[in-house]
Design a protein around this motif. Structure first.
Motif, PDB file in Angstrom:
ATOM      1  N   TYR A  19       0.838  -1.200   0.000  1.00  0.00           N
ATOM      2  CA  TYR A  19       0.000   0.000   0.000  1.00  0.00           C
ATOM      3  C   TYR A  19       0.876   1.254   0.000  1.00  0.00           C
ATOM      4  O   TYR A  19       1.962   1.269   0.566  1.00  0.00           O
ATOM      5  N   ILE A  20       0.376   2.319  -0.658  1.00  0.00           N
ATOM      6  CA  ILE A  20       1.125   3.570  -0.802  1.00  0.00           C
ATOM      7  C   ILE A  20       0.349   4.686  -0.121  1.00  0.00           C
ATOM      8  O   ILE A  20      -0.819   4.924  -0.427  1.00  0.00           O
ATOM      9  N   ILE A  21       1.014   5.383   0.798  1.00  0.00           N
ATOM     10  CA  ILE A  21       0.356   6.421   1.586  1.00  0.00           C
ATOM     11  C   ILE A  21       0.955   7.781   1.242  1.00  0.00           C
ATOM     12  O   ILE A  21       2.169   7.956   1.273  1.00  0.00           O
ATOM     13  N   GLY A  22       0.082   8.762   0.930  1.00  0.00           N
ATOM     14  CA  GLY A  22       0.526  10.139   0.780  1.00  0.00           C
ATOM     15  C   GLY A  22       1.061  10.508  -0.581  1.00  0.00           C
ATOM     16  O   GLY A  22       1.397  11.659  -0.827  1.00  0.00           O
ATOM     17  N   ALA A  23       1.208   9.569  -1.505  1.00  0.00           N
ATOM     18  CA  ALA A  23       1.748   9.864  -2.837  1.00  0.00           C
ATOM     19  C   ALA A  23       0.751   9.397  -3.896  1.00  0.00           C
ATOM     20  O   ALA A  23       0.006   8.445  -3.684  1.00  0.00           O
ATOM     21  N   ASN A  72       0.734   5.484 -11.363  1.00  0.00           N
ATOM     22  CA  ASN A  72       1.703   4.660 -12.090  1.00  0.00           C
ATOM     23  C   ASN A  72       1.884   3.288 -11.456  1.00  0.00           C
ATOM     24  O   ASN A  72       2.821   2.573 -11.800  1.00  0.00           O
ATOM     25  N   THR A  73       1.030   2.916 -10.504  1.00  0.00           N
ATOM     26  CA  THR A  73       1.231   1.673  -9.755  1.00  0.00           C
ATOM     27  C   THR A  73       0.003   0.777  -9.858  1.00  0.00           C
ATOM     28  O   THR A  73      -1.066   1.193 -10.299  1.00  0.00           O
ATOM     29  N   LYS A  74       0.192  -0.466  -9.371  1.00  0.00           N
ATOM     30  CA  LYS A  74      -0.928  -1.412  -9.360  1.00  0.00           C
ATOM     31  C   LYS A  74      -1.949  -1.064  -8.277  1.00  0.00           C
ATOM     32  O   LYS A  74      -3.050  -1.629  -8.236  1.00  0.00           O
ATOM     33  N   GLY A 107     -15.110   3.566   0.683  1.00  0.00           N
ATOM     34  CA  GLY A 107     -14.554   3.763  -0.657  1.00  0.00           C
ATOM     35  C   GLY A 107     -13.662   4.978  -0.790  1.00  0.00           C
ATOM     36  O   GLY A 107     -13.278   5.326  -1.907  1.00  0.00           O
ATOM     37  N   GLN A 108     -13.300   5.660   0.301  1.00  0.00           N
ATOM     38  CA  GLN A 108     -12.354   6.771   0.234  1.00  0.00           C
ATOM     39  C   GLN A 108     -10.963   6.162   0.061  1.00  0.00           C
ATOM     40  O   GLN A 108     -10.401   5.558   0.978  1.00  0.00           O
ATOM     41  N   ALA A 109     -10.396   6.305  -1.141  1.00  0.00           N
ATOM     42  CA  ALA A 109      -9.198   5.541  -1.512  1.00  0.00           C
ATOM     43  C   ALA A 109      -8.043   5.778  -0.540  1.00  0.00           C
ATOM     44  O   ALA A 109      -7.348   4.838  -0.137  1.00  0.00           O
ATOM     45  N   TYR A 110      -7.816   7.024  -0.155  1.00  0.00           N
ATOM     46  CA  TYR A 110      -6.713   7.324   0.759  1.00  0.00           C
ATOM     47  C   TYR A 110      -6.926   6.630   2.098  1.00  0.00           C
ATOM     48  O   TYR A 110      -5.987   6.064   2.682  1.00  0.00           O
ATOM     49  N   VAL A 112      -8.699   3.895   2.689  1.00  0.00           N
ATOM     50  CA  VAL A 112      -8.527   2.449   2.519  1.00  0.00           C
ATOM     51  C   VAL A 112      -7.047   2.079   2.608  1.00  0.00           C
ATOM     52  O   VAL A 112      -6.650   1.163   3.332  1.00  0.00           O
ATOM     53  N   GLN A 113      -6.208   2.792   1.866  1.00  0.00           N
ATOM     54  CA  GLN A 113      -4.780   2.480   1.869  1.00  0.00           C
ATOM     55  C   GLN A 113      -4.144   2.780   3.225  1.00  0.00           C
ATOM     56  O   GLN A 113      -3.282   2.041   3.701  1.00  0.00           O
ATOM     57  N   LEU A 114      -4.576   3.868   3.863  1.00  0.00           N
ATOM     58  CA  LEU A 114      -4.043   4.226   5.173  1.00  0.00           C
ATOM     59  C   LEU A 114      -4.331   3.126   6.190  1.00  0.00           C
ATOM     60  O   LEU A 114      -3.437   2.701   6.942  1.00  0.00           O
ATOM     61  N   LEU A 115      -5.564   2.647   6.208  1.00  0.00           N
ATOM     62  CA  LEU A 115      -5.960   1.619   7.165  1.00  0.00           C
ATOM     63  C   LEU A 115      -5.279   0.285   6.860  1.00  0.00           C
ATOM     64  O   LEU A 115      -4.733  -0.367   7.754  1.00  0.00           O
ATOM     65  N   CYS A 116      -5.265  -0.115   5.581  1.00  0.00           N
ATOM     66  CA  CYS A 116      -4.655  -1.396   5.205  1.00  0.00           C
ATOM     67  C   CYS A 116      -3.144  -1.376   5.419  1.00  0.00           C
ATOM     68  O   CYS A 116      -2.544  -2.384   5.824  1.00  0.00           O
ATOM     69  N   SER A 117      -2.513  -0.240   5.147  1.00  0.00           N
ATOM     70  CA  SER A 117      -1.071  -0.135   5.350  1.00  0.00           C
ATOM     71  C   SER A 117      -0.712  -0.319   6.821  1.00  0.00           C
ATOM     72  O   SER A 117       0.261  -0.998   7.163  1.00  0.00           O
ATOM     73  N   GLN A 118      -1.508   0.290   7.715  1.00  0.00           N
ATOM     74  CA  GLN A 118      -1.230   0.151   9.144  1.00  0.00           C
ATOM     75  C   GLN A 118      -1.472  -1.278   9.601  1.00  0.00           C
ATOM     76  O   GLN A 118      -0.738  -1.807  10.451  1.00  0.00           O
TER      77      GLN A 118
END
Length: 731
Positions: free
Chosen positions: A7-11, A15-17, A230-233, A235-241
Motif C-alpha cells: 500500500y502507498i500512503i501520501g503519494a 503509475n502503480t498497481k 470507498g475513500q481511496a486514501y 482504505v490504503q491508510l488503514l490497510c497499510s497500518q
C-alpha cells in the motif's frame, strides 16, 4: 511471497498497481483528447480523493499513444510571481517539442510560437496540459492585477479557441459553483466530472493487494469498507497500518478486532487537517464538529439545537449554519439519509470527534473573525485618510459583521457617519455597539445624541434625546440644563393646549355620536318598514337553529371509531364516546384490502402504559389485529371500558389505534372493526371518516334547526300572503 508493504500512503498511485477503478473517468478524458469538438474538462472532488492519481494514469496512457503531455501541479505556487510560474510552464511545454526556452519572460511571443507549432503539428498528435490543483490560485496573495487567475487562464483560453489539438484538463478541490466568482467565471462553461468514492468491488480489489501475505476474513473486509466507504486514501491508510502491525511470514489472519486495533494508531491531529479540515469554511467546521458527536445521524434541527445549547459561536457564521450541510454533501464529506445527515467516511468522523471537538471550535473561529475584521479595518482607514468616506463605511460595516466588538471599527464608523451628517445611522451603529461594549460606546453615543438634539426643531424630540443622554450619563450638565429649560418653558403651554384639544375632542365626539345615533335610527326605521318580512324570516330561522342546538341529544349506544391520516402513510382510529358503558372482552381491527400490509400497529389507552401492541390474527383473509382486555393487565377485572358519555361529566380520553404503512402505499386504506362484551355477545361497531362523530347526536342539531326554520319561513310567507290580499278576494 512479497515482503514489502503493497500500500502507498501520501503519494499519487497512478503509475502503480494500487490504482484501481476510475475507468469511466479515464474514458471521458480520452474522449476529450480524441474529440474534435471538445478541448477541455474539469475534474473536481475533495482532497485525497484521487484526482492526482487519475492525472498520472491518463498521462501514462496518452504518452503511450504518442501524445505530448505536460502534467503541471499548481499547489504551492500561489505565492510565487506569475512570471516565474509562466516561465516554468513554458519550459515544460517547449521540452515536449524539444525546444529550448528563451532568455526572457515573454508570454505573447511564446504563445504565438506555440500556436504556429500546433498548427503545423495538427495532423500528428495533441498537446494535453494537465493543470493539477488549479483552484490553488485562489490563494494568490499578490495584488489583484498580478494574480495568476487573471493572467494564466485567458492565455490558455485563447489557445484553446484557436487550436483543436490543444487540450486542457483542470483539477479543483470542489464543485466550480463553490469557487470564487473570478474562478467560476473562468471555468463555468467547461464540462465537469466528479471524482468520488470507490465502488465496493474496487475497495475489495484494493484490500486484496495483500491477499497473498494477509488472510483477510470477510468480517475484516466488511469493516474496512464500513470505516472508509470507498475513500481511496483512507482504505490504503488503514490497510497499510494493518500490514505494518500484523504482517509475518506465516500469513496471519486479519479479523474484525485486528482492524479496530489499528485505528487509534493511524488517527493523529494532523492526518486530515491540511487536506480536509482546513478546506472547510468556518460554518462547515462547526456543523462537522457537532455532527461527529452523533454516532449515527442527526437532523439539521438537532444540529442547530446542539449548537445553541453550547453557545459562543461567532456571529459571522450564524446565517450560514442552516445551508452549509448541503454544501458538505456536495463535497462528499457527509450524506443525507432520509431527513438526517451522517458522515460518509466513519474514519473521518472519528478524527473530527477526537481532534476537532466543538469545545475547541470557538478559539479557532475567534481568531478567524479577528484577523478578517482587522484587515477590513486597516483597509477602511486607508480609504478614510484619502477622503473616500463611502468606501471606508462599506469596509467598516464588513469588519463589524465579522467582529461586532471591534472597538476601533465601531468608533471610526460612527465618527465617519457623523462627519457625513448621517447622525441617525451613527446613532444606530453606536446603540448596537453599546449593547456589546457600553464603556467604549458611551462617550461617542452621548455626543451623537447631543448633535441630534441640537439639530431637532421640535421641543418634544429634543426632550426625548436629552432624556436618553441622561440615562447614559446622569451628570451630563448640558443635557440637564436644556431639559430644565424645555420643561419650564413648555409645561403651561402644554396644559392649555391639552385642555383645548380635550374640549374640542369632546365636542366633536358628542356631535359625532348624535349624528350616528340619528342616522342609525332613521336607517333602522326604514329597513324595518322595507324588509319586515325578510327580517322576521331570518330572525325565526336563526332562533330555530339556536333552540335545536340546545335540545338534549345523546351519543349512539354502539362503538364508533373515526379514521384520519396523520401523514401520507400513517392512520389513526380514534374512539367516539358512546351513550352506554361497554365492558369489552376484545376489539378487532381489520384492513379492508388484503393487498395492503401494515408495517406496524399499536393500541393506546389513557390508563395503561406503555402502549399495548395489537395481536395479529393469522386465520383471517384480510390483515386483522386484536386487542384483548387481558393484555391490559387490569387490577379489578379482565375487561376494559369503552369510553362513554355521561351528562354533566367530562368525556374520557379515547382509544387510539395507530397503523403505519410503507412509503410506497398509493391508495387510501379502509378499516372494519368487531367487538364483543364481557358476555361474549357482539357489540355494534363501525369505522367512519374523521369528523363523523359530530353528527351522531340523533338527528344533527343543524338539520333539526334547518327543517324548523323552513317551516317557520313557510308560515310567515302564508301569513303575509293573506295579509296582502284584497278584501274582495276573500269569499
Amino acid at each position: 511471497m512479497n515482503t514489502r508493504n503493497p500500500y502507498i500512503i501520501g503519494a499519487p498511485v497512478g503509475n502503480t498497481k494500487v490504482f484501481v477503478g476510475r475507468d469511466d473517468i479515464l474514458r471521458e478524458l480520452l474522449d476529450v483528447v480524441n474529440s474534435l469538438d471538445k478541448n477541455a474538462i474539469v475534474l473536481y472532488g475533495q482532497r485525497r480523493i484521487g484526482k492526482t492519481s487519475v492525472l498520472q494514469s491518463i498521462e501514462n496512457t496518452l504518452q503511450e499513444k504518442k501524445h505530448r503531455v505536460v502534467n503541471f501541479d499548481l499547489m504551492g505556487k500561489a505565492k510565487e510571481p506569475f512570471g516565474k510560474v509562466w516561465a516554468e510552464l513554458e519550459k515544460r511545454i517547449r521540452d515536449q517539442f524539444n525546444q529550448s526556452a528563451g532568455s526572457h519572460y515573454e508570454p505573447q511571443p511564446f504563445l504565438d510560437w506555440l500556436s504556429t507549432t500546433l498548427s503545423e503539428d495538427n495532423e500528428k498528435t495533441s498537446l494535453v496540459l494537465l493543470l493539477d490543483e488549479f483552484d490553488a490560485l485562489e490563494e494568490w496573495e499578490q495584488p489583484e492585477e498580478q494574480q495568476a487567475i487573471n493572467e494564466l487562464f485567458p492565455r490558455l483560453r485563447k489557445l484553446l479557441d484557436q487550436r483543436k489539438n490543444f487540450k486542457c484538463v483542470f483539477t479543483i478541490g470542489r464543485d466550480i459553483k463553490h469557487l470564487s466568482s473570478k474562478t467560476f467565471s473562468q471555468l463555468n462553461d467547461i464540462p465537469t466530472t466528479k471524482v468520488s468514492l470507490l465502488e465496493k468491488d474496487q475497495v475489495v480489489q484494493l484490500i486484496n493487494l495483500s491477499k497473498e501475505e494477509l488472510n483477510w476474513t470477510p468480517e475484516a473486509i466488511t469493516e474496512v469498507e464500513r470505516l472508509t466507504n470507498g475513500q481511496a486514501y483512507c482504505v490504503q491508510l488503514l490497510c497499510s497500518q494493518i500490514w505494518q502491525h500484523f504482517y509475518s511470514e506465516n500469513r496471519p489472519t486479519i479479523s474484525l478486532q485486528n482492524v479496530e486495533t489499528v485505528i487509534p494508531k493511524i488517527l493523529s491531529p494532523a492526518i486530515f487537517s491540511e487536506d480536509i479540515w482546513e478546506g472547510l469554511p468556518a460554518a462547515g467546521k462547526v456543523i462537522a464538529s457537532v455532527l461527529s458527536e452523533f454516532d449515527g445521524s442527526a437532523s439539521i434541527e438537532q444540529l442547530l439545537e446542539k449548537i445553541r445549547e453550547r453557545g459562543g459561536i461567532a456571529n459571522v457564521i450564524q446565517d450560514n449554519l442552516e445551508t452549509v450541510p448541503t454544501l458538505l454533501v456536495q463535497w462528499d464529506l457527509i450524506e443525507l439519509a432520509g431527513d438526517k445527515y451522517k458522515f460518509k467516511v466513519e474514519l473521518i468522523r472519528r478524527y473530527i470527534k477526537g481532534f476537532k471537538p466543538f469545545d475547541k471550535m470557538q478559539p479557532e473561529l475567534d481568531r478567524l473573525t479577528d484577523y478578517a475584521a482587522d484587515d477590513l479595518y486597516k483597509t477602511a482607514c486607508t480609504f478614510a485618510k484619502t477622503f473616500r468616506k463611502d468606501d471606508a463605511i462599506k469596509y467598516l460595516n464588513d469588519a463589524i459583521k465579522f467582529n461586532p466588538q471591534h472597538i476601533k471599527a465601531n468608533k471610526l464608523l460612527a465618527q465617519t457617519l457623523k462627519e457625513q451628517g448621517k447622525l441617525k445611522e451613527a446613532r444606530k451603529t453606536l446603540e448596537d455597539f453599546y449593547r456589546v461594549s457600553p464603556h467604549a460606546a458611551k462617550p461617542l453615543l452621548t455626543n451623537v445624541l447631543l448633535a441630534l438634539a441640537k439639530n431637532s426643531k421640535r421641543d418634544k424630540d429634543k426632550l426625548g434625546l436629552y432624556q436618553e443622554i441622561l440615562k447614559l450619563d446622569p451628570n451630563h450638565s448640558e443635557a440637564k440644563e436644556q431639559l430644565i429649560r424645555i420643561e419650564e418653558a413648555g409645561w403651561r403651554h402644554r396644559i392649555i393646549e391639552g385642555m383645548f384639544e380635550l374640549t374640542k375632542g369632546m365636542f366633536e365626539l358628542t356631535k359625532g355620536m348624535f349624528e350616528l345615533t340619528k342616522g342609525f335610527i332613521e336607517w333602522a326605521k326604514k329597513s324595518i318598514l322595507t324588509y319586515q318580512k325578510q327580517i322576521a324570516q331570518v330572525t325565526f330561522f336563526v332562533l330555530s337553529l339556536v333552540i335545536s342546538y340546545f335540545l338534549p341529544v345523546g351519543f349512539p349506544p354502539g362503538l364508533l371509531f373515526e379514521i384520519g391520516k396523520t401523514n401520507d402513510n400513517d392512520y389513526q382510529l380514534i374512539s367516539v364516546p358512546s351513550s352506554k358503558s361497554h365492558s369489552l372482552a376484545f376489539i378487532q381491527m381489520a384492513i379492508d384490502n388484503p393487498n395492503v400490509q401494515p408495517k406496524e400497529a399499536s393500541f393506546k389507552y389513557e390508563n395503561y402504559k406503555p402502549v399495548v401492541l395489537m395481536t395479529p390474527l393469522t386465520d383471517t383473509e384480510t390483515p386483522t389485529y386484536q386487542i384483548d382486555s387481558a393484555l391490559l393487565k387490569l387490577k379489578e377485572n379482565t375487561f376494559f371500558q369503552y369510553p362513554f358519555f355521561e351528562q354533566d361529566k367530562s368525556t374520557p380520553l379515547p382509544f387510539i389505534f395507530a397503523f403505519q404503512f410503507d412509503n410506497n402505499i398509493t391508495q387510501n386504506v379502509e378499516f372494519k372493526c368487531k367487538a364483543k362484551d364481557g358476555e361474549t355477545s357482539n357489540v355494534g361497531c363501525e369505522v367512519r371518516p374523521k369528523g363523523y362523530g359530530s353528527l351522531l347526536r340523533g338527528i344533527p342539531w343543524w338539520m333539526i334547526g334547518t327543517l324548523l326554520g323552513i317551516l317557520l319561513v313557510i308560515f310567515i310567507e302564508i301569513g303575509y300572503a293573506i295579509k296582502d290580499r284584497e278584501p274582495d278576494d276573500v269569499l
